[in-house]
Design an enzyme around this catalytic site. Structure first.
Site, PDB file in Angstrom:
ATOM      1  CB  ALA A 289      66.507  14.248  46.217  1.00 12.26           C
TER       2      ALA A 289
ATOM      3  NE  ARG B 178      45.961  12.585  56.260  1.00 10.58           N
ATOM      4  CZ  ARG B 178      45.772  12.967  54.728  1.00 10.58           C
ATOM      5  NH1 ARG B 178      44.629  11.842  54.624  1.00 10.58           N
ATOM      6  NH2 ARG B 178      45.552  13.920  54.407  1.00 10.58           N
TER       7      ARG B 178
ATOM      8  CB  THR C 240      54.344  14.348  57.501  1.00  8.89           C
ATOM      9  OG1 THR C 240      53.444  13.722  56.902  1.00  8.89           O
ATOM     10  CG2 THR C 240      55.605  13.985  58.018  1.00  8.89           C
TER      11      THR C 240
ATOM     12  CG  ASP D 266      45.594  21.272  51.153  1.00 12.77           C
ATOM     13  OD1 ASP D 266      45.203  20.904  50.041  1.00 12.77           O
ATOM     14  OD2 ASP D 266      45.446  21.406  51.920  1.00 12.77           O
TER      15      ASP D 266
ATOM     16  NE  ARG E 120      24.068  20.768  34.103  1.00 12.13           N
ATOM     17  CZ  ARG E 120      22.756  21.692  34.290  1.00 12.13           C
ATOM     18  NH1 ARG E 120      22.697  22.617  34.905  1.00 12.13           N
ATOM     19  NH2 ARG E 120      22.088  21.245  32.846  1.00 12.13           N
TER      20      ARG E 120
ATOM     21  CD  GLN F 244      41.679  20.301  43.172  1.00  7.85           C
ATOM     22  OE1 GLN F 244      41.670  21.089  43.206  1.00  7.85           O
ATOM     23  NE2 GLN F 244      41.178  19.427  43.543  1.00  7.85           N
ATOM     24  NE  ARG F 245      46.708  13.907  48.193  1.00  3.41           N
ATOM     25  CZ  ARG F 245      45.185  13.448  48.952  1.00  3.41           C
ATOM     26  NH1 ARG F 245      44.570  14.187  49.376  1.00  3.41           N
ATOM     27  NH2 ARG F 245      45.315  12.307  49.260  1.00  3.41           N
TER      28      ARG F 245
HETATM   29  O1  F6P Z   1      45.720  17.868  52.394  1.00  6.69           O
HETATM   30  C1  F6P Z   1      45.846  18.053  51.295  1.00  6.69           C
HETATM   31  C2  F6P Z   1      44.151  17.227  50.760  1.00  6.69           C
HETATM   32  O2  F6P Z   1      44.386  17.557  49.104  1.00  6.69           O
HETATM   33  C3  F6P Z   1      42.908  18.229  50.993  1.00  6.69           C
HETATM   34  O3  F6P Z   1      43.003  19.348  50.335  1.00  6.69           O
HETATM   35  C4  F6P Z   1      41.984  17.298  51.453  1.00  6.69           C
HETATM   36  O4  F6P Z   1      41.044  18.417  51.815  1.00  6.69           O
HETATM   37  C5  F6P Z   1      42.503  15.972  51.654  1.00  6.69           C
HETATM   38  O5  F6P Z   1      44.337  16.133  51.382  1.00  6.69           O
HETATM   39  C6  F6P Z   1      41.563  14.733  51.689  1.00  6.69           C
HETATM   40  O6  F6P Z   1      42.579  13.982  52.044  1.00  6.69           O
HETATM   41  P1  F6P Z   1      42.584  12.999  51.746  1.00  6.69           P
HETATM   42  O7  F6P Z   1      41.394  12.096  50.755  1.00  6.69           O
HETATM   43  O8  F6P Z   1      43.186  11.524  51.786  1.00  6.69           O
HETATM   44  O9  F6P Z   1      41.662  12.546  53.006  1.00  6.69           O
END
Ligand code: F6P
Length: 338
Positions: A38, A88, A121, A144, A262, A270-271
């Protein structure tokens, strides 16, 4: 003369900047590609030159900066991850690192930035503007959903659907074995994913950092229920104050030694994955409006959508204001799970 494309409805052209760059930073989130697309396509619409910075702030320092065109973002809307990569950057935290980044932007004639990411960021973009005056607009990209200034962040909807899907699958095996499962979901400092995936997955109990001492309360109801129900699902946010899912399961096991429990930590699943329609639409709107804002001289803000309206929030506020969980949902869930 102005490009006639520019005067159609949505976009009014102010031409404050001519050359901008886009990058993704921090944890990736599904929908970031839709947002990049976009930004690039809106830039083309506005007659801006657009560059992609690879690897977030680190790429800015290493001069990993390349021109983009409408075709460089073709066929990416459906993919998770980010074609621009993300990182990062420790180097960007130092004044020397930021100076190098600024010099590199200058060498490309870049006058504005669209940054896609979370808290870190935005903090980087704010500091960069204070020091070098490079205008930036932020698009909230984190699974998050913990950023103020928008109802939802890019990636959150996909993440809760992924978590819900996993909960459904775990439910089958929990039922088959009469087991109790503790499912840990992401959310370093917030319970948005846990609360909403927990509700969607019909969890018996949800543990989130925004609430204190849930264990005793939840177990009181579990004890009553366990007489009639053989298996149970509990969802635990990664940032829960009482500990991780393994800690809570241990506490549970010592309280109910006869139960078979368990733990499943969903983690980075989830990412990733295909962004949902909601995330693609949200990301497209935010990316397009971020570019529009830069052309109007708006800067130092995060773009968001609140009650279906596009809004701008100063970085300072988006970074430091806490976005609380929906308290009404929490109360409703209490009623539905008893
Ligand atoms: O900020 C998003 C997030 O998914 C958090 O919930 C999680 O703690 C973190 O990233 C883990 O990120 P990484 O494994 O990239 O350091």
């Amino acid at each position: 003369m102005q490009n006639p494309r520019i005067n159609r409805g949505f976009f009014i052209y102010f031409e404050v900047v001519k050359r901008i760059a886009v990058f993704t930073s921090g944890g990736d989130a599904p929908g970031m590609n839709a947002c990049i697309r976009a930004v690039v396509r809106a830039s083309v619409h506005f007659n801006l030159e657009v560059f992609g910075i690879h690897g977030g702030y680190q790429g800015m320092i290493e001069n990993d900066i390349h021109p983009m065109s409408a075709s460089s973002v073709a066929n990416i809307i459906q993919y998770g991850g980010t074609i621009l990569k993300t990182a990062r950057s420790k180097d960007f935290m130092s004044p020397e690192g930021r100076k190098k980044a600024y010099e590199n932007l200058q060498s490309h004639g870049i006058e504005g930035l669209v940054c896609i990411g979370g808290n870190g960021t935005y903090t980087g973009a704010m500091k960069f503007y204070e020091e070098f005056g490079i205008p930036a607009v932020g698009c909230p990209g984190t699974i998050d959903n913990d950023l103020a200034g928008t109802d939802y962040t890019i990636g959150y909807d996909t993440a809760i659907n992924t978590a819900m899907d996993a909960i459904d699958k775990i439910r089958d095996t929990a039922d088959a074995h009469n087991r109790v499962f503790f499912i840990e979901v992401m959310g370093r400092h917030s319970g948005h994913i846990a609360l909403n995936a927990g509700i969607a997955g019909g969890a018996e109990g949800i543990f989130i950092p925004e609430k204190e001492n849930e264990f005793e309360e939840i177990m009181k109801f579990y004890e009553q229920k366990s007489r009639t129900k053989q298996f149970s699902i509990f969802v635990v946010a990664e940032g829960e104050q009482e500990g991780h899912a393994f800690d809570i399961a241990k506490k549970f096991q010592s309280k109910f030694p006869d139960c078979d429990s368990r733990v499943t930590v969903l983690g980075h699943i989830q990412r990733g994955g295909k962004p949902t329609a909601n995330d693609r639409i949200l990301a497209s709107r935010l990316g397009a409006h971020a570019v529009k804002a830069l052309t109007e001289g708006i800067k130092g803000v995060a773009v968001g959508i609140i009650n279906n309206e596009v809004v701008f929030t100063p970085f300072q506020q988006a970074i430091y204001d806490k976005k609380d969980i929906n308290q009404k949902l929490w109360i409703m869930n209490d009623i539905l799970t008893r």
